[in-house]
Design a protein around this motif. Structure first.
Motif, PDB file in Angstrom:
ATOM      1  N   ALA B  75      90.010 -69.875  59.422  1.00 45.43           N
ATOM      2  CA  ALA B  75      90.015 -69.444  60.824  1.00 45.43           C
ATOM      3  C   ALA B  75      90.169 -67.926  60.928  1.00 45.43           C
ATOM      4  O   ALA B  75      89.561 -67.286  61.789  1.00 45.43           O
ATOM      5  CB  ALA B  75      91.143 -70.148  61.584  1.00 45.43           C
ATOM      6  N   MET B  76      90.959 -67.327  60.039  1.00 43.71           N
ATOM      7  CA  MET B  76      91.097 -65.865  60.048  1.00 43.71           C
ATOM      8  C   MET B  76      89.759 -65.192  59.790  1.00 43.71           C
ATOM      9  O   MET B  76      89.480 -64.108  60.270  1.00 43.71           O
ATOM     10  CB  MET B  76      92.089 -65.421  58.963  1.00 43.71           C
ATOM     11  CG  MET B  76      93.532 -65.763  59.261  1.00 43.71           C
ATOM     12  SD  MET B  76      94.583 -65.365  57.839  1.00 43.71           S
ATOM     13  CE  MET B  76      94.673 -63.564  57.979  1.00 43.71           C
ATOM     14  N   GLY B  78      86.979 -66.399  60.799  1.00 41.15           N
ATOM     15  CA  GLY B  78      86.130 -66.579  61.971  1.00 41.15           C
ATOM     16  C   GLY B  78      85.579 -67.982  62.145  1.00 41.15           C
ATOM     17  O   GLY B  78      84.852 -68.251  63.096  1.00 41.15           O
ATOM     18  N   LEU B  79      85.906 -68.891  61.206  1.00 39.98           N
ATOM     19  CA  LEU B  79      85.487 -70.279  61.397  1.00 39.98           C
ATOM     20  C   LEU B  79      86.434 -70.955  62.396  1.00 39.98           C
ATOM     21  O   LEU B  79      87.458 -70.390  62.770  1.00 39.98           O
ATOM     22  CB  LEU B  79      85.477 -71.027  60.064  1.00 39.98           C
ATOM     23  CG  LEU B  79      84.565 -70.434  58.985  1.00 39.98           C
ATOM     24  CD1 LEU B  79      84.554 -71.331  57.746  1.00 39.98           C
ATOM     25  CD2 LEU B  79      83.141 -70.242  59.495  1.00 39.98           C
ATOM     26  N   ARG B  80      86.078 -72.178  62.811  1.00 35.28           N
ATOM     27  CA  ARG B  80      86.877 -72.872  63.809  1.00 35.28           C
ATOM     28  C   ARG B  80      87.207 -74.284  63.335  1.00 35.28           C
ATOM     29  O   ARG B  80      86.680 -75.272  63.832  1.00 35.28           O
ATOM     30  CB  ARG B  80      86.118 -72.913  65.143  1.00 35.28           C
ATOM     31  CG  ARG B  80      85.966 -71.522  65.715  1.00 35.28           C
ATOM     32  CD  ARG B  80      85.185 -71.483  67.004  1.00 35.28           C
ATOM     33  NE  ARG B  80      85.388 -70.179  67.609  1.00 35.28           N
ATOM     34  CZ  ARG B  80      86.365 -69.888  68.469  1.00 35.28           C
ATOM     35  NH1 ARG B  80      87.198 -70.825  68.855  1.00 35.28           N
ATOM     36  NH2 ARG B  80      86.478 -68.667  68.941  1.00 35.28           N
ATOM     37  N   TYR B 113      93.735 -60.068  63.331  1.00 30.88           N
ATOM     38  CA  TYR B 113      93.252 -61.385  62.913  1.00 30.88           C
ATOM     39  C   TYR B 113      93.784 -62.480  63.830  1.00 30.88           C
ATOM     40  O   TYR B 113      94.990 -62.731  63.864  1.00 30.88           O
ATOM     41  CB  TYR B 113      93.679 -61.693  61.475  1.00 30.88           C
ATOM     42  CG  TYR B 113      92.994 -60.835  60.446  1.00 30.88           C
ATOM     43  CD1 TYR B 113      91.651 -61.043  60.157  1.00 30.88           C
ATOM     44  CD2 TYR B 113      93.676 -59.819  59.795  1.00 30.88           C
ATOM     45  CE1 TYR B 113      91.004 -60.253  59.214  1.00 30.88           C
ATOM     46  CE2 TYR B 113      93.028 -59.027  58.847  1.00 30.88           C
ATOM     47  CZ  TYR B 113      91.703 -59.248  58.559  1.00 30.88           C
ATOM     48  OH  TYR B 113      91.067 -58.474  57.627  1.00 30.88           O
ATOM     49  N   GLY B 114      92.874 -63.121  64.537  1.00 34.37           N
ATOM     50  CA  GLY B 114      93.244 -64.294  65.319  1.00 34.37           C
ATOM     51  C   GLY B 114      93.153 -65.534  64.450  1.00 34.37           C
ATOM     52  O   GLY B 114      92.834 -65.459  63.262  1.00 34.37           O
ATOM     53  N   PRO B 116      91.681 -69.181  65.304  1.00 30.94           N
ATOM     54  CA  PRO B 116      91.156 -70.225  66.200  1.00 30.94           C
ATOM     55  C   PRO B 116      91.053 -71.585  65.528  1.00 30.94           C
ATOM     56  O   PRO B 116      89.984 -72.063  65.205  1.00 30.94           O
ATOM     57  CB  PRO B 116      89.771 -69.683  66.579  1.00 30.94           C
ATOM     58  CG  PRO B 116      89.356 -68.872  65.391  1.00 30.94           C
ATOM     59  CD  PRO B 116      90.616 -68.299  64.802  1.00 30.94           C
ATOM     60  N   LEU B 147     101.348 -70.260  69.807  1.00 23.93           N
ATOM     61  CA  LEU B 147     100.525 -71.467  69.755  1.00 23.93           C
ATOM     62  C   LEU B 147     100.363 -72.029  71.167  1.00 23.93           C
ATOM     63  O   LEU B 147     101.130 -71.724  72.069  1.00 23.93           O
ATOM     64  CB  LEU B 147     101.136 -72.516  68.830  1.00 23.93           C
ATOM     65  CG  LEU B 147     102.559 -73.018  69.102  1.00 23.93           C
ATOM     66  CD1 LEU B 147     102.613 -74.116  70.169  1.00 23.93           C
ATOM     67  CD2 LEU B 147     103.177 -73.539  67.803  1.00 23.93           C
ATOM     68  N   LYS B 148      99.316 -72.814  71.328  1.00 24.96           N
ATOM     69  CA  LYS B 148      99.134 -73.549  72.576  1.00 24.96           C
ATOM     70  C   LYS B 148      99.335 -75.024  72.266  1.00 24.96           C
ATOM     71  O   LYS B 148      99.065 -75.457  71.141  1.00 24.96           O
ATOM     72  CB  LYS B 148      97.735 -73.292  73.149  1.00 24.96           C
ATOM     73  CG  LYS B 148      97.569 -71.830  73.585  1.00 24.96           C
ATOM     74  CD  LYS B 148      96.197 -71.537  74.104  1.00 24.96           C
ATOM     75  CE  LYS B 148      96.114 -70.087  74.575  1.00 24.96           C
ATOM     76  NZ  LYS B 148      94.737 -69.719  74.989  1.00 24.96           N
ATOM     77  N   THR B 164      88.006 -77.728  75.208  1.00 21.12           N
ATOM     78  CA  THR B 164      88.605 -76.424  75.488  1.00 21.12           C
ATOM     79  C   THR B 164      89.395 -75.928  74.278  1.00 21.12           C
ATOM     80  O   THR B 164      89.343 -74.741  73.930  1.00 21.12           O
ATOM     81  CB  THR B 164      89.545 -76.534  76.706  1.00 21.12           C
ATOM     82  OG1 THR B 164      88.774 -77.001  77.809  1.00 21.12           O
ATOM     83  CG2 THR B 164      90.155 -75.184  77.066  1.00 21.12           C
ATOM     84  N   ARG B 167      87.156 -74.449  71.634  1.00 22.16           N
ATOM     85  CA  ARG B 167      86.584 -73.152  72.000  1.00 22.16           C
ATOM     86  C   ARG B 167      87.661 -72.073  72.163  1.00 22.16           C
ATOM     87  O   ARG B 167      87.333 -70.895  72.300  1.00 22.16           O
ATOM     88  CB  ARG B 167      85.804 -73.277  73.308  1.00 22.16           C
ATOM     89  CG  ARG B 167      84.584 -74.153  73.170  1.00 22.16           C
ATOM     90  CD  ARG B 167      83.723 -74.125  74.409  1.00 22.16           C
ATOM     91  NE  ARG B 167      82.817 -75.255  74.435  1.00 22.16           N
ATOM     92  CZ  ARG B 167      81.876 -75.440  75.335  1.00 22.16           C
ATOM     93  NH1 ARG B 167      81.718 -74.547  76.313  1.00 22.16           N
ATOM     94  NH2 ARG B 167      81.105 -76.498  75.282  1.00 22.16           N
ATOM     95  N   ASP B 168      88.901 -72.478  72.185  1.00 22.19           N
ATOM     96  CA  ASP B 168      89.976 -71.511  72.392  1.00 22.19           C
ATOM     97  C   ASP B 168      90.117 -70.608  71.168  1.00 22.19           C
ATOM     98  O   ASP B 168      89.954 -71.045  70.034  1.00 22.19           O
ATOM     99  CB  ASP B 168      91.293 -72.239  72.661  1.00 22.19           C
ATOM    100  CG  ASP B 168      92.303 -71.351  73.357  1.00 22.19           C
ATOM    101  OD1 ASP B 168      92.489 -71.517  74.573  1.00 22.19           O
ATOM    102  OD2 ASP B 168      92.898 -70.476  72.690  1.00 22.19           O
ATOM    103  N   ASP B 169      90.432 -69.354  71.418  1.00 24.02           N
ATOM    104  CA  ASP B 169      90.552 -68.391  70.313  1.00 24.02           C
ATOM    105  C   ASP B 169      91.933 -68.368  69.692  1.00 24.02           C
ATOM    106  O   ASP B 169      92.153 -67.700  68.685  1.00 24.02           O
ATOM    107  CB  ASP B 169      90.195 -66.993  70.822  1.00 24.02           C
ATOM    108  CG  ASP B 169      88.733 -66.907  71.197  1.00 24.02           C
ATOM    109  OD1 ASP B 169      87.897 -67.354  70.399  1.00 24.02           O
ATOM    110  OD2 ASP B 169      88.424 -66.412  72.292  1.00 24.02           O
ATOM    111  N   ASP B 170      92.882 -69.059  70.283  1.00 28.16           N
ATOM    112  CA  ASP B 170      94.241 -69.100  69.756  1.00 28.16           C
ATOM    113  C   ASP B 170      94.482 -70.457  69.086  1.00 28.16           C
ATOM    114  O   ASP B 170      93.777 -71.420  69.366  1.00 28.16           O
ATOM    115  CB  ASP B 170      95.239 -68.877  70.901  1.00 28.16           C
ATOM    116  CG  ASP B 170      95.133 -67.475  71.482  1.00 28.16           C
ATOM    117  OD1 ASP B 170      95.181 -66.509  70.693  1.00 28.16           O
ATOM    118  OD2 ASP B 170      94.983 -67.329  72.709  1.00 28.16           O
TER     119      ASP B 170
END
Lengths: 393, 330
Positions: B75-76, B78-80, B113-114, B116, B147-148, B164, B167-170
């Motif tokens: 994920a860092m 850029g994958l999801r 670095y996010g 996702p 975190l969400k 959602t 698609r969220d970036d967090d």
């Protein structure tokens, strides 16, 4: 090439005596690296050492807080390994990370300012000594929890392969370097990650910077097969290899071979990188668990001294060496001055970079300005703004 | 919703969301124990290996710390990734990656670095699974900034919220319930997303606001029906997400009803329920006719015995009792 290989015998013997390890395999003859390249490595290693000495001073002066782990003695590892890969190859490491950041190309000012807790730091003063991140240079962090970065490194390698093959329909072309210390060898996460790497054919090179000590515990006191840790790799179906990490030329050539293999086969490799840290585990460590004689044996066979001797045999003059010394001292002094002058982060930054999305008290995120980032970097740009109908907690 | 509806199970709704997002974005992949060849321990991922192949639907060994950390590294980059925990109870051995890495990466890296990633799986007591397998992790994990947390109660919400989440970036913690996976409900045809931080009024009412999320919402609705026969008109709020929490919806409702009961299947000490109670006492102090009443799992390890477990969990009777007490009708 003159007697570099002879010189290494001493250090390996000393390490073997100290930690009861078998020395790395006998080295084969290596080609010569261009003089200017080797001189560049000498400068990098001297820069790291000077940087770390000034860190220790700044720590005493209370300009650096928290934990601080210096890299003195291990400079050849970061410099040799980074030289063996390309900029597009991700790197992740543990908390003794200043050397990797500098070798990867981080401006010493951003590295020092980070430790000073200033806005000019690579992570805007939010990470500190153990968390050097540099997106522009593909450095995915220093990580503080022992061993935790190895699953991340396997994930980075999984990710590059997935991007190259599944998304872009090509062939895996990048390798990831994931560094750990020998103290991390007994963490479950490391073994889980090695199993996954072996299972999923992940192009990762797991480099154990084996300085012989897990804080104050020598490797043979804490690790089974401590005399030959690369043998652990076979349990995960991967190649294990021992490399002399006190000799940057040997580190470079041996790593180049490994990198080439991993790049072409996409199979992981585990490296037992033999090295030694001259200073304590952290700033508060009086090093009572080892003898001064042992330390001196390594210091006599110092990686910087060894490369210097090699370059002298190829024409490096004392004047030239001194000019490098002057330059790195000036560079690090400038980094300290710049960090002193860098403002502390604004208090509004406390609630920044918690979430990429803005909601409640959180004000979104932005990459550090000096690293070329701006408001919400495109690859992580929030796709979907929340249409909030009121306060969110 | 005006779209054409069809009735599907909760697990089908989650799968539809994942599959739609995987068709839309090749960066999305699913990994976890038994998700591929076995078709999912709870059949949430049934058929996904056939459609997407082993490169995108990936069986992992029983190695939560390893594969959760691996997903975070990816994920860092850029994958999801979507990570399935067979049970959130098993996520505890992955506490370091999911709590120390995912939610802190953006902050520690100064915004560079996010992360996702979606972690999902069964949360809360199943059926007599005993103490170690019955974790309701919302109490533990909602404590962590960065975190969400999503806790859907029905198939339609599960689908819209999962899309959602992907698609969220967090980093998103998505808590399903094994007890709800076979629940059928109307789900709209076609694509829709449900934003985070927007509570759903599951039942409108005037006398008492019941705040809940996830499986206990169903007990709240049953209780509201029972209480209606006693002349008590309850409003049931399904929060859908805990982080972010739709505080405005709670405050709006409680200011109207003047009474609030929180029903949360985690333990009471330091929980979403206690946070809601603090919020209501702070924001609605002058509107309340009584203090906030709370229904949680009993403050003991989850028992095995069927009868004890039923009493341990929030249930319809305990919700009714709390509402009556809150309204001085006990």
């Amino acid at each position: 090439m003159p007697s570099a290989s002879q010189a290494s015998v001493d250090v390996n013997a000393a390490l073997a005596a100290a930690t009861k390890q078998t020395p790395p395999r006998p080295r084969v003859a290596r080609p010569e690296v261009p003089f200017d390249t080797a001189r560049g490595w000498l400068r990098e290693m001297m820069l790291i050492r000077e940087f770390e000495l000034r860190c220790m001073q700044a720590y005493q002066d209370k300009k650096i807080g928290g934990f601080c782990h210096v890299y003195i003695g291990q400079e050849a590892v970061a410099v040799g390994c980074v030289a063996a890969v390309e900029k597009r190859d991700p790197i992740v490491t543990a908390y003794r990370d200043h050397g990797h950041a500098l070798a990867r190309g981080m401006d010493p000012r951003y590295c020092m300012a980070e430790m000073f807790g200033r806005i000019g730091g690579c992570a805007k003063g939010k990470g500190g000594s153990m968390h050097m991140f540099d997106r522009a240079n593909n450095l995915f962090g220093g990580h503080g929890i022992v061993g935790a970065q190895i699953p991340l490194g396997v994930g980075l390698a999984f990710g590059t392969k997935y991007e190259d093959e599944v998304i872009n329909g090509g062939k895996s072309s990048r390798v990831t370097l994931a560094f750990l210390g020998d103290g991390a060898l007994n963490q479950g996460s490391v073994h889980e990650a090695m199993n996954l790497a072996g299972l999923l054919d992940v192009p990762v090179i797991i480099i154990c910077e084996n300085n012989g000590y897990s804080m104050g515990t020598s490797i043979v006191r804490g690790t089974t097969m401590g005399h030959d840790i690369s043998s652990k790799a076979s349990a995960y179906g991967m190649e294990g290899i021992a490399i002399d990490g006190m000799d940057v030329l040997e580190t470079y050539w041996a790593m180049r071979d490994v990198v080439e293999r991993v790049r072409s086969t996409s199979r992981p490799v585990f490296v037992d990188m033999r090295c030694y840290r001259y200073k304590g585990h952290s700033m508060s460590d009086p090093r009572k668990y080892r003898t001064r004689e042992e330390e001196e044996a390594y210091e006599r066979d110092d990686p910087i001294g060894r490369l210097k001797a090699h370059l002298e045999s190829r024409g490096l003059t004392e004047d030239d060496f001194k000019s490098i010394q002057r330059e790195v001292r000036a560079t690090v002094r400038a980094a300290v001055e710049w960090s002193d002058q860098s403002p502390v982060p604004p208090m509004s930054d406390l609630y920044r970079d918690v979430y990429l999305e803005r909601w409640g008290p959180y004000t979104g995120s932005s990459a550090p300005e000096m690293l070329g980032g701006g408001e919400n970097e495109p690859s992580f740009k929030a796709i979907r703004p929340v249409e909030g109908e009121g306060e969110l907690l | 919703m005006t779209a054409t509806m069809r009735e599907i199970e909760f697990r089908d709704a989650v799968r539809e969301a994942m599959s739609e997002e995987m068709r839309r974005d090749t960066r999305v992949m699913l990994l976890g124990e038994e998700v591929a060849q076995y078709n999912g321990a709870y059949k949430v991922s049934r058929g996904m290996l056939d459609e997407f192949g082993p490169r995108r639907v990936i069986d992992t060994p029983i190695s939560e710390s390893g594969f959760a950390g691996m997903a975070i590294g990816a994920a860092m980059l850029g994958l999801r990734p979507i990570v399935e925990f067979m049970s959130w109870s098993f996520s505890l051995v992955a506490a370091d990656p999911i709590l120390n890495n995912a939610p802190k990466m953006l902050y520690m890296s100064g915004g560079q670095y996010g992360c996702p990633v979606v972690f999902r799986g069964n949360d809360g007591a199943g059926g007599q699974l005993g103490s170690t397998h019955s974790w309701a992790v919302e109490g533990l994990f909602s404590n962590v900034p960065g975190l969400k947390m999503v806790i859907p109660s029905n198939p339609a919400d599960a689908k819209g919220l999962m899309k959602t989440a992907i698609r969220d970036d967090d980093p998103v913690f998505f808590l399903e319930s094994e007890r709800l996976l076979s629940l059928k409900g109307d789900v709209p045809e076609g694509e829709y997303l449900i934003p985070f931080g927007q509570a759903r009024i599951a039942r409108a009412g005037r006398d008492c606001t019941i705040v809940s999320f996830g499986r206990p919402v169903h007990f709240c609705l049953e209780a509201a029906d029972a209480l209606a026969r006693e002349g008590v008109d309850c409003e049931v709020l399904d929060m859908r997400t805990i982080r972010p929490l739709d505080a405005a919806a709670i405050v709006r409702s409680v200011r109207r009803t003047g009474a609030c009961v929180v029903v949360d299947q985690s333990w009471s000490f330091g929980s979403p329920g206690s946070e809601v109670a603090a919020l209501v006492h702070r924001e609605c102090f002058d509107d309340l006719d009584n203090h906030v009443h709370r229904v949680h799992s009993a403050d003991v390890p989850a028992p095995y015995s069927y009868d004890l477990e039923q009493e341990y969990l929030p249930n319809t009777r305990r919700v009714c009792e709390a509402v009556r007490a809150c309204l001085y009708r006990a």
